[in-house]
Scaffold this motif. Structure first.
Motif, PDB file in Angstrom:
ATOM      1  N   GLY A   1      11.171   3.233  14.641  1.00  0.00           N
ATOM      2  CA  GLY A   1      11.703   3.674  13.365  1.00  0.00           C
ATOM      3  C   GLY A   1      12.803   2.813  12.778  1.00  0.00           C
ATOM      4  N   LYS A   2      13.276   1.823  13.508  1.00  0.00           N
ATOM      5  CA  LYS A   2      14.349   0.973  12.985  1.00  0.00           C
ATOM      6  C   LYS A   2      13.820  -0.037  11.966  1.00  0.00           C
ATOM      7  CE  LYS A   2      17.307   1.447  17.052  1.00  0.00           C
ATOM      8  NZ  LYS A   2      18.301   2.283  16.339  1.00  0.00           N
ATOM      9  N   ILE A   3      12.507  -0.247  11.957  1.00  0.00           N
ATOM     10  CA  ILE A   3      11.881  -1.091  10.950  1.00  0.00           C
ATOM     11  C   ILE A   3      10.530  -0.470  10.598  1.00  0.00           C
ATOM     12  CG2 ILE A   3      10.860  -2.631  12.689  1.00  0.00           C
ATOM     13  CD1 ILE A   3      11.180  -4.921  10.641  1.00  0.00           C
ATOM     14  N   ILE A   4      10.216  -0.466   9.301  1.00  0.00           N
ATOM     15  CA  ILE A   4       8.917   0.014   8.821  1.00  0.00           C
ATOM     16  C   ILE A   4       8.246  -1.158   8.126  1.00  0.00           C
ATOM     17  CG2 ILE A   4       7.706   1.714   7.405  1.00  0.00           C
ATOM     18  CD1 ILE A   4      10.233   3.438   7.501  1.00  0.00           C
ATOM     19  N   LEU A   5       7.041  -1.508   8.559  1.00  0.00           N
ATOM     20  CA  LEU A   5       6.390  -2.723   8.103  1.00  0.00           C
ATOM     21  C   LEU A   5       5.047  -2.451   7.454  1.00  0.00           C
ATOM     22  CD1 LEU A   5       6.764  -5.117  11.165  1.00  0.00           C
ATOM     23  CD2 LEU A   5       7.891  -5.368   8.963  1.00  0.00           C
ATOM     24  N   LYS A   6       4.683  -3.329   6.540  1.00  0.00           N
ATOM     25  CA  LYS A   6       3.304  -3.397   6.062  1.00  0.00           C
ATOM     26  C   LYS A   6       2.998  -4.837   5.726  1.00  0.00           C
ATOM     27  CE  LYS A   6      -0.734  -1.981   5.133  1.00  0.00           C
ATOM     28  NZ  LYS A   6      -1.210  -3.349   5.424  1.00  0.00           N
ATOM     29  N   SER A   7       2.042  -5.391   6.456  1.00  0.00           N
ATOM     30  CA  SER A   7       1.636  -6.772   6.230  1.00  0.00           C
ATOM     31  C   SER A   7       0.439  -6.829   5.286  1.00  0.00           C
ATOM     32  CB  SER A   7       1.271  -7.441   7.561  1.00  0.00           C
ATOM     33  OG  SER A   7       2.396  -7.514   8.407  1.00  0.00           O
ATOM     34  N   GLY A   8       0.299  -7.969   4.630  1.00  0.00           N
ATOM     35  CA  GLY A   8      -0.847  -8.212   3.772  1.00  0.00           C
ATOM     36  C   GLY A   8      -1.451  -9.566   4.078  1.00  0.00           C
ATOM     37  N   ALA A   9      -2.518  -9.894   3.368  1.00  0.00           N
ATOM     38  CA  ALA A   9      -3.195 -11.172   3.587  1.00  0.00           C
ATOM     39  C   ALA A   9      -2.336 -12.334   3.090  1.00  0.00           C
ATOM     40  CB  ALA A   9      -4.543 -11.170   2.867  1.00  0.00           C
ATOM     41  N   GLU A  10      -2.712 -13.526   3.505  1.00  0.00           N
ATOM     42  CA  GLU A  10      -2.083 -14.765   3.054  1.00  0.00           C
ATOM     43  C   GLU A  10      -0.588 -14.825   3.365  1.00  0.00           C
ATOM     44  OE1 GLU A  10      -3.574 -17.580   1.755  1.00  0.00           O
ATOM     45  OE2 GLU A  10      -5.439 -16.563   2.318  1.00  0.00           O
ATOM     46  N   GLY A  11      -0.204 -14.263   4.528  1.00  0.00           N
ATOM     47  CA  GLY A  11       1.168 -14.427   4.994  1.00  0.00           C
ATOM     48  C   GLY A  11       2.213 -13.665   4.221  1.00  0.00           C
ATOM     49  N   PHE A  12       1.840 -12.500   3.648  1.00  0.00           N
ATOM     50  CA  PHE A  12       2.811 -11.675   2.927  1.00  0.00           C
ATOM     51  C   PHE A  12       3.160 -10.457   3.765  1.00  0.00           C
ATOM     52  CE2 PHE A  12       4.863  -9.075  -0.164  1.00  0.00           C
ATOM     53  CZ  PHE A  12       5.303  -9.931  -1.154  1.00  0.00           C
ATOM     54  N   CYS A  13       4.425 -10.042   3.712  1.00  0.00           N
ATOM     55  CA  CYS A  13       4.861  -8.860   4.456  1.00  0.00           C
ATOM     56  C   CYS A  13       6.019  -8.204   3.732  1.00  0.00           C
ATOM     57  CB  CYS A  13       5.291  -9.247   5.871  1.00  0.00           C
ATOM     58  SG  CYS A  13       5.787  -7.843   6.904  1.00  0.00           S
ATOM     59  N   CYS A  14       5.985  -6.869   3.665  1.00  0.00           N
ATOM     60  CA  CYS A  14       7.096  -6.082   3.139  1.00  0.00           C
ATOM     61  C   CYS A  14       7.628  -5.187   4.249  1.00  0.00           C
ATOM     62  CB  CYS A  14       6.640  -5.196   1.979  1.00  0.00           C
ATOM     63  SG  CYS A  14       6.406  -6.070   0.428  1.00  0.00           S
ATOM     64  N   GLY A  15       8.890  -4.823   4.155  1.00  0.00           N
ATOM     65  CA  GLY A  15       9.438  -3.949   5.187  1.00  0.00           C
ATOM     66  C   GLY A  15      10.729  -3.276   4.766  1.00  0.00           C
ATOM     67  N   LEU A  16      11.094  -2.279   5.550  1.00  0.00           N
ATOM     68  CA  LEU A  16      12.320  -1.523   5.344  1.00  0.00           C
ATOM     69  C   LEU A  16      13.112  -1.478   6.640  1.00  0.00           C
ATOM     70  CD1 LEU A  16      10.749   1.554   3.517  1.00  0.00           C
ATOM     71  CD2 LEU A  16      12.064  -0.279   2.418  1.00  0.00           C
ATOM     72  N   LEU A  17      14.436  -1.528   6.505  1.00  0.00           N
ATOM     73  CA  LEU A  17      15.345  -1.266   7.613  1.00  0.00           C
ATOM     74  C   LEU A  17      16.117  -0.009   7.234  1.00  0.00           C
ATOM     75  CD1 LEU A  17      16.697  -4.890   8.270  1.00  0.00           C
ATOM     76  CD2 LEU A  17      14.873  -3.708   9.501  1.00  0.00           C
TER      77      LEU A  17
ATOM     78  N   LYS B   1       0.809  -1.224   0.000  1.00  0.00           N
ATOM     79  CA  LYS B   1       0.000   0.000   0.000  1.00  0.00           C
ATOM     80  C   LYS B   1       0.841   1.272   0.000  1.00  0.00           C
ATOM     81  CE  LYS B   1      -4.302  -1.821   1.862  1.00  0.00           C
ATOM     82  NZ  LYS B   1      -5.219  -1.933   3.020  1.00  0.00           N
ATOM     83  N   PHE B   2       2.052   1.218   0.556  1.00  0.00           N
ATOM     84  CA  PHE B   2       2.937   2.379   0.477  1.00  0.00           C
ATOM     85  C   PHE B   2       3.215   2.713  -0.994  1.00  0.00           C
ATOM     86  CE2 PHE B   2       5.307   1.110   4.671  1.00  0.00           C
ATOM     87  CZ  PHE B   2       4.113   1.184   5.363  1.00  0.00           C
ATOM     88  N   LEU B   3       3.402   1.678  -1.812  1.00  0.00           N
ATOM     89  CA  LEU B   3       3.690   1.871  -3.234  1.00  0.00           C
ATOM     90  C   LEU B   3       2.446   2.324  -3.991  1.00  0.00           C
ATOM     91  CD1 LEU B   3       5.794  -1.397  -3.808  1.00  0.00           C
ATOM     92  CD2 LEU B   3       6.638   0.872  -3.174  1.00  0.00           C
ATOM     93  N   GLN B   4       1.301   1.759  -3.635  1.00  0.00           N
ATOM     94  CA  GLN B   4       0.057   2.127  -4.312  1.00  0.00           C
ATOM     95  C   GLN B   4      -0.355   3.571  -4.019  1.00  0.00           C
ATOM     96  OE1 GLN B   4      -2.108  -1.145  -2.565  1.00  0.00           O
ATOM     97  NE2 GLN B   4      -2.260  -2.220  -4.525  1.00  0.00           N
ATOM     98  N   ALA B   5       0.170   4.133  -2.928  1.00  0.00           N
ATOM     99  CA  ALA B   5      -0.168   5.512  -2.566  1.00  0.00           C
ATOM    100  C   ALA B   5       0.664   6.541  -3.316  1.00  0.00           C
ATOM    101  CB  ALA B   5       0.013   5.706  -1.057  1.00  0.00           C
ATOM    102  N   ILE B   6       1.685   6.108  -4.042  1.00  0.00           N
ATOM    103  CA  ILE B   6       2.593   7.052  -4.700  1.00  0.00           C
ATOM    104  C   ILE B   6       1.868   7.983  -5.684  1.00  0.00           C
ATOM    105  CG2 ILE B   6       4.558   7.225  -6.299  1.00  0.00           C
ATOM    106  CD1 ILE B   6       5.714   4.730  -4.838  1.00  0.00           C
ATOM    107  N   PRO B   7       1.008   7.472  -6.591  1.00  0.00           N
ATOM    108  CA  PRO B   7       0.325   8.393  -7.503  1.00  0.00           C
ATOM    109  C   PRO B   7      -0.584   9.389  -6.783  1.00  0.00           C
ATOM    110  CG  PRO B   7       0.227   6.155  -8.348  1.00  0.00           C
ATOM    111  CD  PRO B   7       0.738   6.063  -6.947  1.00  0.00           C
ATOM    112  N   PHE B   8      -1.140   9.013  -5.662  1.00  0.00           N
ATOM    113  CA  PHE B   8      -1.972   9.906  -4.849  1.00  0.00           C
ATOM    114  C   PHE B   8      -1.193  11.171  -4.479  1.00  0.00           C
ATOM    115  CE2 PHE B   8      -3.528  10.420  -0.234  1.00  0.00           C
ATOM    116  CZ  PHE B   8      -4.484  11.358  -0.571  1.00  0.00           C
ATOM    117  N   VAL B   9       0.083  10.994  -4.154  1.00  0.00           N
ATOM    118  CA  VAL B   9       0.929  12.140  -3.800  1.00  0.00           C
ATOM    119  C   VAL B   9       1.557  12.751  -5.043  1.00  0.00           C
ATOM    120  CG1 VAL B   9       2.913  12.908  -2.430  1.00  0.00           C
ATOM    121  CG2 VAL B   9       1.409  11.100  -1.548  1.00  0.00           C
TER     122      VAL B   9
END
Length: 323
Positions: free
Chosen positions: A252-268, A52-60
């Motif tokens: 702030g040491k990790i930024i997370l976004k989880s999704g359905a079906e056991g998927f997760c993206c994150g940043l360090l 969702k962080f990526l999907q929000a890019i065109p919004f901004v």
């Protein structure tokens, strides 16, 4: 890089392993180079709500966010899988009113909050379910705001053929190098396309949120999004969700976004790394333990903080007597 076998998350009852979940993982640096791989990182997977962080890019990036004089809380909700708690709905209601839209203009369906106190209050008060209560409604309002700003039809904004969705697919292509405009897609739970792409693709796309080699304009857009989700993690998730608990503890040491079906993206951010992981059987309960593995291998957190993370992310299983 030689790929290793998938990670294994084990669940024990007493001294016996009761269940086993296998996890594929891709960790990359900011240039998209592989740092760690477990399982088949080239196997196509759906990221669901984890991007969702990526999907929000065109919004901004289109100027829609600024044009409607929205703030960080609105942007956090555009990136959210919220729980329709009162503090979520207050901002969402104000936002849809500002757009002069109705609840039925949202393509996502009505949804009962997974937050038990919120759901119980709704039932007791005999309030009807609304589409605004859907955990993806903030993302949908971001898409509707973009459509209005671009003077595009509001109708069918959720379909892959609509300019709103084409714009998102193009952004994903630019950030990952994978052609999402020609990719296979399914329909996500909220009604929009969810694209199937190799696991590594999603980690590469996420890494670009921190990559200073992007244009200065894009860097500003990415920084605006990340700042909003860091400022308001309670809006991105909810009071009882694991993402919020992790980010409160990590500071702030990790930024997370989880999704359905056991998927997760994150940043360090401090380490300049991004990751994507997928529990192969789709069971989300294995995600926290896998996140702990990423932190253990890459975050270099203080021992005391890692101990706290361990207790949070690999909790003991208790019975109905809390034993």
């Amino acid at each position: 890089m030689q790929l290793k076998a998938p990670w294994e998350v084990e669940v024990f009852r007493g001294s016996h392993r009761e269940s086993l979940h296998r996890v594929a993982l891709s960790v990359v640096d900011l240039d998209g180079h592989s740092v760690q791989g477990a399982g088949d990182v080239d196997y196509p997977v759906y990221p669901r709500s984890a991007i969702k962080f990526l999907q929000a890019i065109p919004f901004v990036e289109t100027g829609a966010f600024q044009s409607y004089q929205l703030g960080p809380k609105h942007l956090a909700l555009a990136c959210a899988s919220h729980q329709a708690e009162s503090f979520h709905l207050e901002i969402l209601s104000e936002w849809i009113f500002k757009l002069k839209l109705r609840d039925e203009d949202l393509a996502c369906g009505p949804q009962l909050s997974p937050h038990k106190p919120t759901a119980e209050a709704l039932i007791q008060q005999k309030k009807p379910l609304m589409r605004l209560m859907n955990n993806c409604s903030g993302k949908h309002l971001g898409m509707l705001t973009t459509a209005l700003f671009q003077r595009e039809p509001v109708k069918d904004y959720h379909l892959a053929s609509h300019p709103v969705q084409k714009r998102i697919a193009q952004v994903l292509k630019e950030l990952s190098g994978f052609d999402f405009t020609k990719a296979n897609y399914g329909i996500d739970g909220c009604g929009i396309p969810t694209y199937s792409a190799p696991l590594k693709t999603w980690s590469v796309a996420m890494a670009n949120l921190l990559n200073t080699k992007n244009s200065s304009e894009r860097q500003k857009v990415f920084a605006t999004i990340l700042e909003a989700v860091l400022q308001h993690p309670e809006l991105v998730s909810g009071s009882e969700q694991m993402d919020l608990k992790i980010q409160k503890l990590a500071r702030g040491k990790i930024i997370l976004k989880s999704g359905a079906e056991g998927f997760c993206c994150g940043l360090l951010p401090e380490k300049g790394l991004a990751f994507a992981l997928k529990v192969l059987d789709g069971n989300g309960r294995a995600v926290p333990a896998a996140i702990l593995g990423v932190l253990r291998d890459h975050a270099q957190l203080p021992e005391e903080l890692m101990d706290k993370m361990g207790r949070l992310l690999t909790p003991e299983i208790t019975n109905t007597r809390q034993e």
